[in-house]
Motif scaffolding. Structure first.
Motif, PDB file in Angstrom:
ATOM      1  N   ARG A  19      55.322  82.196   5.957  1.00  0.00           N
ATOM      2  CA  ARG A  19      55.509  82.154   7.410  1.00  0.00           C
ATOM      3  C   ARG A  19      56.849  82.797   7.727  1.00  0.00           C
ATOM      4  O   ARG A  19      57.900  82.237   7.436  1.00  0.00           O
ATOM      5  CB  ARG A  19      55.455  80.719   7.903  1.00  0.00           C
ATOM      6  CG  ARG A  19      54.108  80.079   7.577  1.00  0.00           C
ATOM      7  CD  ARG A  19      54.038  78.696   8.086  1.00  0.00           C
ATOM      8  NE  ARG A  19      53.963  78.755   9.545  1.00  0.00           N
ATOM      9  CZ  ARG A  19      53.989  77.681  10.314  1.00  0.00           C
ATOM     10  NH1 ARG A  19      54.100  76.512   9.772  1.00  0.00           N
ATOM     11  NH2 ARG A  19      53.923  77.792  11.599  1.00  0.00           N
ATOM     12  N   HIS A  20      56.811  83.964   8.318  1.00  0.00           N
ATOM     13  CA  HIS A  20      58.003  84.767   8.541  1.00  0.00           C
ATOM     14  C   HIS A  20      59.023  84.034   9.421  1.00  0.00           C
ATOM     15  O   HIS A  20      58.697  83.559  10.501  1.00  0.00           O
ATOM     16  CB  HIS A  20      57.627  86.090   9.205  1.00  0.00           C
ATOM     17  CG  HIS A  20      58.795  86.966   9.473  1.00  0.00           C
ATOM     18  ND1 HIS A  20      59.464  87.613   8.459  1.00  0.00           N
ATOM     19  CD2 HIS A  20      59.438  87.288  10.617  1.00  0.00           C
ATOM     20  CE1 HIS A  20      60.450  88.308   8.982  1.00  0.00           C
ATOM     21  NE2 HIS A  20      60.458  88.125  10.283  1.00  0.00           N
ATOM     22  N   GLY A  21      60.255  83.937   8.930  1.00  0.00           N
ATOM     23  CA  GLY A  21      61.336  83.345   9.708  1.00  0.00           C
ATOM     24  C   GLY A  21      61.333  81.829   9.758  1.00  0.00           C
ATOM     25  O   GLY A  21      62.100  81.229  10.497  1.00  0.00           O
ATOM     26  N   ARG A  22      60.468  81.195   9.007  1.00  0.00           N
ATOM     27  CA  ARG A  22      60.404  79.722   9.006  1.00  0.00           C
ATOM     28  C   ARG A  22      60.748  79.202   7.612  1.00  0.00           C
ATOM     29  O   ARG A  22      60.407  79.803   6.611  1.00  0.00           O
ATOM     30  CB  ARG A  22      59.020  79.246   9.423  1.00  0.00           C
ATOM     31  CG  ARG A  22      58.696  79.683  10.842  1.00  0.00           C
ATOM     32  CD  ARG A  22      57.597  78.852  11.402  1.00  0.00           C
ATOM     33  NE  ARG A  22      57.323  79.229  12.761  1.00  0.00           N
ATOM     34  CZ  ARG A  22      57.718  78.535  13.808  1.00  0.00           C
ATOM     35  NH1 ARG A  22      58.395  77.439  13.648  1.00  0.00           N
ATOM     36  NH2 ARG A  22      57.422  78.926  15.022  1.00  0.00           N
ATOM     37  N   PHE A  23      61.429  78.042   7.621  1.00  0.00           N
ATOM     38  CA  PHE A  23      61.927  77.487   6.364  1.00  0.00           C
ATOM     39  C   PHE A  23      61.620  76.005   6.260  1.00  0.00           C
ATOM     40  O   PHE A  23      61.485  75.315   7.265  1.00  0.00           O
ATOM     41  CB  PHE A  23      63.447  77.693   6.279  1.00  0.00           C
ATOM     42  CG  PHE A  23      63.848  79.137   6.296  1.00  0.00           C
ATOM     43  CD1 PHE A  23      63.890  79.867   5.126  1.00  0.00           C
ATOM     44  CD2 PHE A  23      64.179  79.767   7.483  1.00  0.00           C
ATOM     45  CE1 PHE A  23      64.253  81.198   5.133  1.00  0.00           C
ATOM     46  CE2 PHE A  23      64.548  81.094   7.506  1.00  0.00           C
ATOM     47  CZ  PHE A  23      64.580  81.812   6.328  1.00  0.00           C
ATOM     48  N   SER A  36      60.005  70.868   8.017  1.00  0.00           N
ATOM     49  CA  SER A  36      59.119  71.893   7.482  1.00  0.00           C
ATOM     50  C   SER A  36      58.822  72.913   8.575  1.00  0.00           C
ATOM     51  O   SER A  36      58.682  72.567   9.747  1.00  0.00           O
ATOM     52  CB  SER A  36      57.822  71.277   6.970  1.00  0.00           C
ATOM     53  OG  SER A  36      57.166  70.603   8.002  1.00  0.00           O
ATOM     54  N   ALA A  37      58.754  74.162   8.166  1.00  0.00           N
ATOM     55  CA  ALA A  37      58.431  75.289   9.042  1.00  0.00           C
ATOM     56  C   ALA A  37      59.345  75.350  10.259  1.00  0.00           C
ATOM     57  O   ALA A  37      58.899  75.471  11.385  1.00  0.00           O
ATOM     58  CB  ALA A  37      56.967  75.231   9.469  1.00  0.00           C
ATOM     59  N   THR A  38      60.640  75.298  10.035  1.00  0.00           N
ATOM     60  CA  THR A  38      61.595  75.363  11.127  1.00  0.00           C
ATOM     61  C   THR A  38      62.341  76.688  11.108  1.00  0.00           C
ATOM     62  O   THR A  38      62.544  77.287  10.051  1.00  0.00           O
ATOM     63  CB  THR A  38      62.598  74.194  11.062  1.00  0.00           C
ATOM     64  OG1 THR A  38      63.529  74.328  12.129  1.00  0.00           O
ATOM     65  CG2 THR A  38      63.342  74.147   9.749  1.00  0.00           C
TER      66      THR A  38
END
Length: 156
Positions: A19-23, A36-38
């Motif tokens: 997921r591009h740009g998400r960590f 998740s996915a921030t």
């Protein structure tokens, strides 16, 4: 003053696609996923740690999973929790709206139409003639305004 270190790694969807740009942010000591996915793991992680009861004066440090010994950014938890990233700027986070205070909603047993006591009107007839619509008066514009509002294209 103690510190909390979060390890940030790229986020993946359920198919294994990045997921591009998400960590995903994990605590270094316990390997517990706190976010998740921030897009802003340091700021969102500080809000989660405040909700869990950490002291607002503790320093939060962020490192990437491929180099966990290199601290890339740090902040005080209480300060970082107050901000969001909007574009390229830090902006103050708006407070989220909680439940609105008010009277509880009363639910009747029957949701059907009720007639007033003493009237025998049918449900369809009770609204007849109650709403009267009137047209707005016409608006007249001086002739000098019309060319500005309605541009005319010239033909070649």
């Amino acid at each position: 003053m103690t510190e909390v270190v979060i390890i940030v790694s790229p986020s993946f969807d359920h198919r294994g696609k990045r997921r591009h740009g998400r960590f995903d942010a994990r605590l270094k000591d316990t390997d517990e996923v706190i976010c998740s996915a921030t897009r802003q793991p340091l700021l969102d992680g500080s809000r989660v740690l405040l909700d869990k009861g950490h002291d607002p004066s503790i320093v939060i440090r962020m490192a990437y999973a491929h180099a966990p010994t290199v601290i890339t950014s740090w902040a005080v938890i209480g300060v970082a929790a107050q901000y969001d990233v909007m574009g390229e700027k830090f902006v103050r986070r708006k407070k989220t709206a909680g439940p609105m205070p008010g009277a509880p909603i009363k639910i009747d047993v029957s949701a059907g139409p009720r007639a007033r006591s003493g009237t025998t009107a049918a449900p369809r007839d009770r609204h007849k003639g109650s709403a009267k619509l009137t047209a707005a008066p016409p608006i007249y514009l001086p002739p000098t305004v019309l060319p500005v509002l309605l541009p005319v294209r010239k033909r070649k």
